[in-house]
Design an enzyme around this catalytic site. Structure first.
Site, PDB file in Angstrom:
ATOM      1  N   GLU A 101       0.818  -1.222   0.000  1.00  0.00           N
ATOM      2  CA  GLU A 101       0.000   0.000   0.000  1.00  0.00           C
ATOM      3  C   GLU A 101       0.848   1.267   0.000  1.00  0.00           C
ATOM      4  O   GLU A 101       0.532   2.231  -0.685  1.00  0.00           O
ATOM      5  CB  GLU A 101      -0.919   0.027   1.223  1.00  0.00           C
ATOM      6  CG  GLU A 101      -2.069  -0.956   1.171  1.00  0.00           C
ATOM      7  CD  GLU A 101      -1.643  -2.373   1.424  1.00  0.00           C
ATOM      8  OE1 GLU A 101      -0.531  -2.565   1.956  1.00  0.00           O
ATOM      9  OE2 GLU A 101      -2.401  -3.284   1.084  1.00  0.00           O
ATOM     10  N   HIS A 171     -12.077  -5.485   8.007  1.00  0.00           N
ATOM     11  CA  HIS A 171     -12.787  -5.320   6.746  1.00  0.00           C
ATOM     12  C   HIS A 171     -13.998  -4.421   6.919  1.00  0.00           C
ATOM     13  O   HIS A 171     -14.931  -4.490   6.139  1.00  0.00           O
ATOM     14  CB  HIS A 171     -13.233  -6.691   6.189  1.00  0.00           C
ATOM     15  CG  HIS A 171     -12.097  -7.591   5.832  1.00  0.00           C
ATOM     16  ND1 HIS A 171     -11.435  -8.355   6.755  1.00  0.00           N
ATOM     17  CD2 HIS A 171     -11.500  -7.845   4.649  1.00  0.00           C
ATOM     18  CE1 HIS A 171     -10.482  -9.045   6.154  1.00  0.00           C
ATOM     19  NE2 HIS A 171     -10.487  -8.747   4.883  1.00  0.00           N
TER      20      HIS A 171
END
Lengths: 367, 367
Positions: A101, A171
């Site tokens: 990322e 999540h």
């Protein structure tokens, strides 16, 4: 044309002390009527991920410098937001990155600074933190520290965001509050497909680095007639979805639909007329619309899934009490997630559902 | 029946072949497998296999929710590693961790109850699939690559406490491109930490194959100045020998070592991924028929008269029964009580059983 669809969220009723078992209630997602006027031209039934694909398709078609990259975007992405784009526009414009990322965003900043319209995807907003340094220290401050010689305004970062019913700790997160503490970037959260496409296209066109959070629970559940051609919805403009006189409700993303229900409940059960505002752009946010509304109603309730301490509702609350102090009839109420990590099995009790919001409305009215 | 035999290079299967990086000699190319060990490895791998398949079944029945990353196909790695170290050594891995939880001593019952989010689960139902822990087993970590610096830290503690223990730190081929992995390599090599870095290369990071994610797919060489070895991760004996070698290397104070295990996962990345949009069913079938770790060990033992087919069948039947009972427990055990939502946020949370109040008083949802 009113389209009503059922989203598959399980929410439990929660009087605080006794629980006889979970009662499933169905969340109603109501598509907007008045925002059909965002663009003339042909429309097509699309859900949220399809509207994102449509926006990206329009971008790649119209802007030869546009590139889309991120983890697994080539085959269509884990939420199918980029399906078909690689085949249509080529593998040099839609490509996978390795699992990094920090690298993805850093790379995106560089590409944008060199003139490409860079659209980076972070697979889940929960994974954006390795890129936090790049966003906050590099992207947000590029124009400032170079005296306007360089900028990465052509960078847009997209990430799925918010609770999904079973996402648990990694999540389900809503990290917008962390980024609002950083001048130099823009943060946008849509509530449905029509909004998503217009806002995403605005983010891409905007000459500042933007983060676009997409409520993942609405990817399939939210379906609307979306214009197929490109159109933009202005940033930093909140939208009044429903006018009212007694209480202002503010939210963004999925929570807007929860508050729509709360407004209906308030009208039916309490005779209270609520004004509902979708903030849309979190940073820089539309203080004028919200304050004008509070001046009219005298009461403000802000709701978001993220934990209450340090959540963005705190910032809105602080500003509104400064601007509208003498107009307030009751303390500003924030209905948010608890100050715990996002739970796995306790999710139905964690989220600020309509009952908690309704309770807050009652308290404010009776203050 | 034969009680043990020596496995070497001439057995047709590529036993104990090893690629070396910056090492003059590698693990022994011959090893002795005793009948007792063989049956134990078989039983452990079969239990892990059936447990994962049962989890698949329960997930499809929506009894397990959330995100579930299954380990079937990779059993030889967990079993081989555990056979090469001792219970006082330490181990940390990423989210594909059910197998390691079992080999590190947690019962199938507790693992399955954790998957279904019940109070009998190893993390009391609060962690779920990705967050299971045991003595000397630090999980179970959701964020890709984040466990590797942790593993280096545990290795530092081992070195500091002087008990001759090592830390096995696992990560995948996708995580191998994370920046923090290289930060950990540097620290471990600089301070000669007793850390065995193991890359479980199952050829795919979510939906991206290794060739499309990594400039160099020789993961055992990616430690650069750290010596490395690569072995067949589908062969439990190869893994065991390589781990023994690596553990000896670390215990002798020479510093960290890197191991790559070439393995394969039959399921998709998680239960949300069908696993066939980025690879062919033929590929999966081929690996299953030619390199399945359990089948290979079984054939090896039967062909050398170390175990009879009836014995193997008995083990299979016992394992099946154990898994059924565990699944029964996991579906019938009660969920954790609601007070647990606010427990364990900080050290020593105050007890909440005060008369006249309830647990929710402490958590603010409506400000």
């Amino acid at each position: 044309l009113l389209l009503i669809l059922i989203a598959s969220i399980s929410r439990a009723t929660n009087p605080p002390l006794t629980f006889t078992g979970t009662e499933i209630e169905e969340q109603v997602f109501i598509a907007d009527t008045h925002c059909m006027n965002v663009s003339a031209g042909p429309t097509q039934k699309m859900n949220l991920f399809q509207s994102v694909t449509s926006a990206l398709d329009n971008t790649l078609a119209g802007d030869p410098t546009a590139v889309i990259f991120g983890e697994d975007v080539a085959f269509g992405g884990v939420f199918r937001c980029t399906v078909g784009l690689r085949d249509k526009y080529g593998k040099d414009r839609v490509f996978n990155t390795p699992l990094c990322e920090q690298g993805i965003v850093g790379f995106g900043i560089g590409a944008a600074a060199a003139g490409a319209t860079a659209i980076a995807e972070i697979q889940f907003a929960d994974y954006i933190y390795p890129a936090f340094d790049q966003i906050v220290n590099e992207a947000a401050k590029y124009r400032y520290r170079s005296g306007n010689m360089f900028d990465c305004g052509k960078l847009t970062i997209r990430a799925p965001w918010g609770c999904v019913g079973h996402g648990s700790i990694y999540h389900s997160q809503c990290p917008e509050a962390f980024f609002t503490h950083c001048p130099g970037i823009k943060i946008v959260v849509p509530r449905g497909p029509v909004q998503a496409k217009g806002l995403l296209l605005s983010c891409i066109a905007d000459q500042n680095p933007c983060i676009f959070f997409e409520p993942k629970i609405l990817y399939r559940a939210a379906v609307e007639q979306v214009p197929t051609e490109a159109y933009q919805i202005p940033l930093s403009q909140a939208e009044v979805l429903q006018e009212g006189s007694d209480l202002t409700l503010v939210a963004w993303g999925t929570q807007v639909h929860v508050l729509k229900e709360v407004a209906a409940m308030a009208q039916e059960k309490l005779g209270v007329s609520c004004e509902l505002i979708d903030l849309r752009t979190i940073l820089p946010w539309d203080t004028e619309t919200v304050c004008k509304s509070v001046v009219k109603t005298g009461r403000l309730l802000i709701s978001h899934e993220a934990p209450v301490t340090g959540g963005f509702a705190a910032e809105i609350s602080s500003t509104v009490q400064e601007e509208c102090f003498l107009n307030l009839e009751a303390p500003i109420s924030r209905v948010c997630g608890y100050d715990t990590p996002f739970p796995h099995i306790f999710e139905p009790f964690y989220i600020p559902d309509k009952w908690k919001c309704f309770e807050a409305v009652k308290r404010m009215i009776n203050y | 029946l034969v009680s043990c035999f020596t496995v070497g290079q001439h057995n047709g299967l590529q036993h104990l072949r090893c690629d070396l990086h910056r090492l003059d000699e590698g693990p022994s190319v011959q090893t002795v497998l005793t009948r007792e060990d063989g049956l134990r490895y078989y039983r452990t791998m079969q239990t892990m296999r059936r447990m994962e398949l049962k989890a698949d079944q329960l997930y499809k029945q929506k009894i397990i929710r959330g995100f579930c990353h299954l380990y079937d196909g990779q059993e030889a790695c967990a079993v081989g590693i555990e056979a090469g170290i001792s219970p006082t050594d330490h181990l940390i891995t990423a989210y594909r961790s059910h197998g390691y939880t079992y080999t590190r001593g947690v019962s199938v019952k507790e693992i399955m109850a954790e998957l279904t989010g019940r109070s009998g689960g190893v993390a009391k139902g609060k962690g779920g699939s990705m967050h299971m822990y045991a003595k000397n087993f630090y999980g179970g970590n959701g964020i890709v690559g984040a466990q590797v610096p942790l593993g280096a830290g545990v290795a530092l503690a081992c070195q500091y406490q002087g008990k001759n223990e090592v830390c096995v730190t696992l990560y995948g081929d996708g995580a191998a491109n994370q920046g923090q992995i290289f930060e950990s390599f540097n620290m471990a090599a600089l301070w000669k930490l007793p850390c065995i870095f193991i890359c479980e290369n199952n050829k795919y990071g979510m939906g991206t194959s290794v060739e499309r994610a990594s400039a160099s797919t020789d993961y055992y060489k990616r430690g650069d100045y750290i010596p490395g070895l690569r072995v067949d991760g589908m062969d439990v004996l190869s893994v065991r020998e390589a781990t023994r070698f690596a553990a000896d290397y670390c215990r002798s104070g020479k510093g960290p070592i890197l191991m790559e295990l070439q393995t394969y996962r039959y399921h998709g990345h998680s239960m949300s991924d069908p696993g066939v949009s980025y690879r062919t069913r033929e590929e999966i079938q081929e690996i299953r028929s030619k390199s399945d770790p359990i089948t290979m060990l079984k054939d090896c033992m039967i062909s050398r008269n170390m175990a009879s087919l009836e014995e193997i069948k008995d083990i299979d039947a016992t394992v099946r029964k154990e898994i059924e009972e565990a699944a029964q427990f996991a579906t019938s055990d009660p969920e954790p009580p609601l007070e647990d939502l606010c427990k364990h946020i900080f050290y020593n949370d105050a007890p909440l059983e005060v008369r006249g109040t309830h647990p929710w008083m402490r958590l603010k949802s409506i400000s």
